[in-house]
Motif scaffolding. Structure first.
Motif, PDB file in Angstrom:
ATOM      1  N   LEU A  50      67.064  40.998  49.424  1.00 30.61           N
ATOM      2  CA  LEU A  50      65.848  40.364  48.917  1.00 30.61           C
ATOM      3  C   LEU A  50      66.134  38.894  48.678  1.00 30.61           C
ATOM      4  CD1 LEU A  50      62.907  40.739  47.779  1.00 30.61           C
ATOM      5  CD2 LEU A  50      63.975  40.863  45.523  1.00 30.61           C
ATOM      6  N   HIS A  51      65.402  38.034  49.348  1.00 24.60           N
ATOM      7  CA  HIS A  51      65.454  36.621  48.980  1.00 24.60           C
ATOM      8  C   HIS A  51      64.032  36.051  49.037  1.00 24.60           C
ATOM      9  CE1 HIS A  51      66.421  36.754  53.318  1.00 24.60           C
ATOM     10  NE2 HIS A  51      66.166  35.471  53.450  1.00 24.60           N
ATOM     11  N   PRO A  52      63.335  36.153  47.884  1.00 27.55           N
ATOM     12  CA  PRO A  52      61.931  35.752  47.798  1.00 27.55           C
ATOM     13  C   PRO A  52      61.763  34.259  47.579  1.00 27.55           C
ATOM     14  CG  PRO A  52      62.649  36.606  45.701  1.00 27.55           C
ATOM     15  CD  PRO A  52      63.837  36.710  46.627  1.00 27.55           C
ATOM     16  N   ASN A  53      60.514  33.815  47.706  1.00 22.93           N
ATOM     17  CA  ASN A  53      60.177  32.450  47.319  1.00 22.93           C
ATOM     18  C   ASN A  53      60.299  32.294  45.806  1.00 22.93           C
ATOM     19  OD1 ASN A  53      59.523  31.993  49.973  1.00 22.93           O
ATOM     20  ND2 ASN A  53      57.308  31.984  49.649  1.00 22.93           N
ATOM     21  N   ALA A  54      60.377  31.059  45.370  1.00 24.82           N
ATOM     22  CA  ALA A  54      60.386  30.776  43.929  1.00 24.82           C
ATOM     23  C   ALA A  54      58.941  30.797  43.414  1.00 24.82           C
ATOM     24  CB  ALA A  54      61.046  29.433  43.659  1.00 24.82           C
ATOM     25  N   GLY A  55      58.313  31.967  43.556  1.00 27.47           N
ATOM     26  CA  GLY A  55      56.913  32.134  43.168  1.00 27.47           C
ATOM     27  C   GLY A  55      55.976  31.851  44.325  1.00 27.47           C
ATOM     28  N   LEU A  56      54.683  31.855  44.028  1.00 24.86           N
ATOM     29  CA  LEU A  56      53.659  31.522  45.017  1.00 24.86           C
ATOM     30  C   LEU A  56      53.382  30.024  44.961  1.00 24.86           C
ATOM     31  CD1 LEU A  56      51.229  34.504  44.354  1.00 24.86           C
ATOM     32  CD2 LEU A  56      52.825  34.242  46.258  1.00 24.86           C
ATOM     33  N   PRO A  57      53.100  29.397  46.104  1.00 22.76           N
ATOM     34  CA  PRO A  57      52.862  27.950  46.083  1.00 22.76           C
ATOM     35  C   PRO A  57      51.622  27.599  45.272  1.00 22.76           C
ATOM     36  CG  PRO A  57      52.355  28.889  48.247  1.00 22.76           C
ATOM     37  CD  PRO A  57      53.021  29.959  47.461  1.00 22.76           C
ATOM     38  N   ASN A  58      51.716  26.507  44.513  1.00 21.39           N
ATOM     39  CA  ASN A  58      50.563  26.043  43.737  1.00 21.39           C
ATOM     40  C   ASN A  58      49.669  25.172  44.619  1.00 21.39           C
ATOM     41  OD1 ASN A  58      51.762  23.450  43.832  1.00 21.39           O
ATOM     42  ND2 ASN A  58      52.819  23.800  41.876  1.00 21.39           N
ATOM     43  N   LEU A  93      49.534  22.159  45.025  1.00 20.82           N
ATOM     44  CA  LEU A  93      50.244  21.044  45.652  1.00 20.82           C
ATOM     45  C   LEU A  93      51.281  21.539  46.659  1.00 20.82           C
ATOM     46  CD1 LEU A  93      50.836  18.806  42.496  1.00 20.82           C
ATOM     47  CD2 LEU A  93      49.015  18.608  44.218  1.00 20.82           C
ATOM     48  N   GLY A  94      51.329  22.861  46.877  1.00 17.78           N
ATOM     49  CA  GLY A  94      52.303  23.417  47.810  1.00 17.78           C
ATOM     50  C   GLY A  94      53.697  23.536  47.229  1.00 17.78           C
ATOM     51  N   GLU A  95      53.810  23.419  45.907  1.00 17.07           N
ATOM     52  CA  GLU A  95      55.107  23.508  45.260  1.00 17.07           C
ATOM     53  C   GLU A  95      55.278  24.886  44.618  1.00 17.07           C
ATOM     54  OE1 GLU A  95      54.771  20.267  42.574  1.00 17.07           O
ATOM     55  OE2 GLU A  95      55.350  18.750  44.067  1.00 17.07           O
ATOM     56  N   TYR A  96      56.516  25.202  44.264  1.00 14.97           N
ATOM     57  CA  TYR A  96      56.847  26.533  43.751  1.00 14.97           C
ATOM     58  C   TYR A  96      57.274  26.422  42.299  1.00 14.97           C
ATOM     59  CZ  TYR A  96      56.695  27.703  48.691  1.00 14.97           C
ATOM     60  OH  TYR A  96      56.279  27.872  49.981  1.00 14.97           O
ATOM     61  N   ASP A  97      56.693  27.274  41.461  1.00 12.08           N
ATOM     62  CA  ASP A  97      56.805  27.086  40.021  1.00 12.08           C
ATOM     63  C   ASP A  97      57.778  28.007  39.306  1.00 12.08           C
ATOM     64  OD1 ASP A  97      54.906  25.055  40.090  1.00 12.08           O
ATOM     65  OD2 ASP A  97      53.235  26.462  39.892  1.00 12.08           O
ATOM     66  N   ASP A  98      58.289  29.051  39.974  1.00 13.14           N
ATOM     67  CA  ASP A  98      59.192  29.962  39.270  1.00 13.14           C
ATOM     68  C   ASP A  98      60.505  29.253  38.944  1.00 13.14           C
ATOM     69  OD1 ASP A  98      57.329  31.943  39.415  1.00 13.14           O
ATOM     70  OD2 ASP A  98      58.485  33.279  40.713  1.00 13.14           O
ATOM     71  N   CYS A 132      64.332  32.037  48.876  1.00 11.67           N
ATOM     72  CA  CYS A 132      63.696  31.471  50.061  1.00 11.67           C
ATOM     73  C   CYS A 132      62.954  30.206  49.626  1.00 11.67           C
ATOM     74  CB  CYS A 132      62.785  32.526  50.712  1.00 11.67           C
ATOM     75  SG  CYS A 132      62.374  32.179  52.452  1.00 11.67           S
ATOM     76  N   CYS A 133      61.753  29.966  50.115  1.00 15.42           N
ATOM     77  CA  CYS A 133      61.050  28.698  49.900  1.00 15.42           C
ATOM     78  C   CYS A 133      60.978  28.321  48.411  1.00 15.42           C
ATOM     79  CB  CYS A 133      59.643  28.778  50.461  1.00 15.42           C
ATOM     80  SG  CYS A 133      59.569  29.164  52.219  1.00 15.42           S
ATOM     81  N   GLY A 134      61.289  27.088  48.128  1.00 12.92           N
ATOM     82  CA  GLY A 134      61.216  26.590  46.766  1.00 12.92           C
ATOM     83  C   GLY A 134      62.451  26.826  45.928  1.00 12.92           C
TER      84      GLY A 134
END
Length: 571
Positions: free
Chosen positions: A268-276, A278-283, A307-309
């Motif tokens: 498992l290598h998820p994104n750092a949350g869902l993009p906001n 502004l396309g940034e990741y908030d986790d 993964c992303c962020g």
């Protein structure tokens, strides 16, 4: 002696690195940075081609790898997500595919070895990344032409072979086919990787990581996570997992499901949350590590990362969290025949007869034959739909007719089936006496189908060649009781031929016994010829003997609870 990754994963949860693109963006590179001196005169813009930076800005890529290793990553991924000829076509750099993969792997290898030398007790590994490309083999890019594809299985396989060879020769320790949104693309990649292994005489562990795109719990091409696993299990995998698209918390139910069925390591290598907005990741690193830690303590995973962020700070927090948590215990495979369309079909000892709809067969349905000949595909699809609505759990497609281009008809119909979720949710049986038609079918199904059929009729060498390809593409197979002397017409001949096929498939090719379906040939008995009176009993006796000898395999025709009956509406 160097510890292998297969040894390490038995004792602890391994940590992958985080996002390459996120750290590249932090450098705020301009067009000139991407071009470097070598590509200063390139005719189109190159900004955004992050894979090219392995050639033009290797120090930046090297520093990113080093930051993740210093944060505690056991495995760094090569900077090759789009380093394939298909994706590089957007930049008119298709010819660079091999070099990009080779140099990226070589660069990562140097950094990993450098860090390993500082602490030999914690060896670091290089994962060669094969991204999904920007095209899909299972879906049409043109809503008005559902049978159209902008890339074929063969084109994808050729593309992936070049990339895989570069990664292997560049020094990768393992290969990851990642961010899979179309399982047929991944099947082409698997075939390519194994072909490259054969050519180079070298075999590396293979990871596959799919992406669930939304709350439906399915890939972009429509498969559930269970069907995704069943479709790809044939690839002799080191691990199966998920990455991208969603944050860690959103992946919870799918990771739990995958962990319960996969008899290999789970990643498992998820994104750092869902993009906001502004396309940034908030986790935050702390939150992401907390959620992944919960998954690890639940016994759901063997490899984790970002993964992303995600950043080195995320990876450090994750590594510290899972350091003392025992890895997921890999379960034994539950016996059964596992098939899939968009959804799984599992045949085991609790199953009743499996009904196979046989009306989508030009040899068995005059109506279907007429519709196919007249290119009335929508009406032909309605026959498949009706069979499924009436209870068919698998449906047979046969295009063997002298006045048809059977190869083209099979490809077109399967591509149209793929555009109809209510039909493609069930597995298909690809039915032909022509190997080219069977192979075409295999290259146009993202799930795990049944091949109907192969036999020893033309000798052992051809039988083995075809069987190896069926296994490489990922399918179960029906074995007809034919050999070089003809069709089996007695109990002894039926059992002897089927037994010979079984031994070849299991011990020479590596088939799971559950993926073998015997057809011991049932002959017409109401002929009035006395020599034919025992045909029915001979068939039943052959089935009984075969089920005793090979209890994990299936029988086509209908005498045990692990068998197939054919069903459909009148033509």
């Amino acid at each position: 002696m160097k510890t292998t990754i297969k040894e390490m994963i038995q004792s602890r949860i391994l940590v992958l690195d985080g996002a390459m693109g996120t750290l590249i963006q932090s450098h705020q590179l301009e067009e000139a940075d991407y071009r470097g001196d070598r590509f200063s005169d390139h005719p189109i813009d190159l900004q955004g081609n992050n894979d090219l930076l392995s050639l033009t800005q290797p120090d930046i890529i090297r520093s990113i790898h080093r930051r993740y290793l210093d944060a505690g990553a056991d495995i760094i991924e090569t900077n090759t997500f789009n380093a394939n000829a298909v994706s590089q076509g957007d930049y008119q750099l298709e010819a660079l595919s091999y070099e990009l993969n080779y140099e990226s792997a070589h660069l990562a290898r140097h950094v990993a070895d450098e860090v390993t030398s500082l602490n030999p007790d914690q060896p670091r590994f290089v994962c060669g990344v094969l991204g999904p490309t920007n095209k899909t083999a299972s879906m049409s890019p043109d809503i008005n032409r559902p049978a159209y594809r902008n890339i074929s299985f063969d084109e994808l396989q050729t593309t992936y072979e070049t990339s895989a060879e570069g990664l292997i020769k560049g020094g990768a320790d393992l290969i990851m086919i990642e961010t899979v949104f179309d399982t047929l693309n991944a099947k082409a990649a698997l075939a390519a990787v194994h072909t490259a292994f054969d050519r180079l005489g070298k075999c590396l562990p293979i990871m596959i990581s799919g992406t669930i795109t939304d709350a439906s719990g399915r890939t972009l091409s429509g498969q559930t996570i269970e069907a995704f696993w069943i479709s790809l299990r044939h690839g002799d995998l080191f691990s199966i997992g998920m990455n991208c698209a969603l944050g860690a918390e959103q992946m919870r139910p799918y990771l739990k499901s995958l962990s319960g069925i996969a008899d290999v390591a789970v990643s498992l290598h998820p994104n750092a949350g869902l993009p906001n907005e502004l396309g940034e990741y908030d986790d935050s690193p702390e939150y992401m590590a907390q959620v992944i830690g919960e998954f690890a303590r639940a016994g759901w995973t063997n490899l984790v990362g970002g993964c992303c962020g995600s950043t080195p700070e995320h990876i450090q927090a994750i590594a510290e969290t899972v350091r003392k948590i025992s890895p997921r215990k890999i379960p034994d495979r539950i016996p059964g025949t596992y098939l899939s369309g968009l959804e799984p079909v599992i045949i085991n000892r609790e199953s009743l007869f499996v009904n196979v709809g046989e009306r989508t067969n030009v040899a068995g349905s005059a109506k279907f034959r007429r519709l196919i000949k007249n290119n009335q595909m929508e009406e032909a699809l309605s026959i498949a739909r009706e069979q499924i609505e009436n209870g068919a759990q698998v449906f047979d497609i046969n295009m063997d007719e002298g006045l048809l281009d059977s190869v083209q008809a099979m490809e077109t119909f399967l591509r149209l089936v793929a555009s109809e979720p209510d039909i493609s949710r069930v597995p298909v049986m690809i039915d032909s006496s022509n190997w080219k038609v069977l192979e075409t079918g295999l290259k146009n199904v993202q799930g795990k189908p049944i091949i109907n059929s192969i036999s020893l009729k033309e000798g052992e060498a051809l039988f083995l060649q075809q069987a190896r390809m069926i296994k490489r593409y990922g399918a179960a197979v029906i074995i007809m009781a034919f050999d070089e002397e003809g069709q089996a017409d007695s109990v002894d001949r039926k059992v002897s031929i089927c037994s010979r096929c079984y031994e070849l498939l299991v011990h020479e090719v590596g088939f799971d016994p559950e993926d073998i379906i015997f057809d011991p040939n049932i002959f017409a008995v109401a002929t009035g010829i006395s020599e034919h009176n025992s045909y029915g009993l001979d068939y039943l006796e052959a089935c009984r003997v075969l089920k005793q000898k090979y209890p994990r395999s299936l029988i086509s025709g209908g005498v045990s609870n692990l068998s197939f009956s054919f069903r459909g509406n009148n033509p």
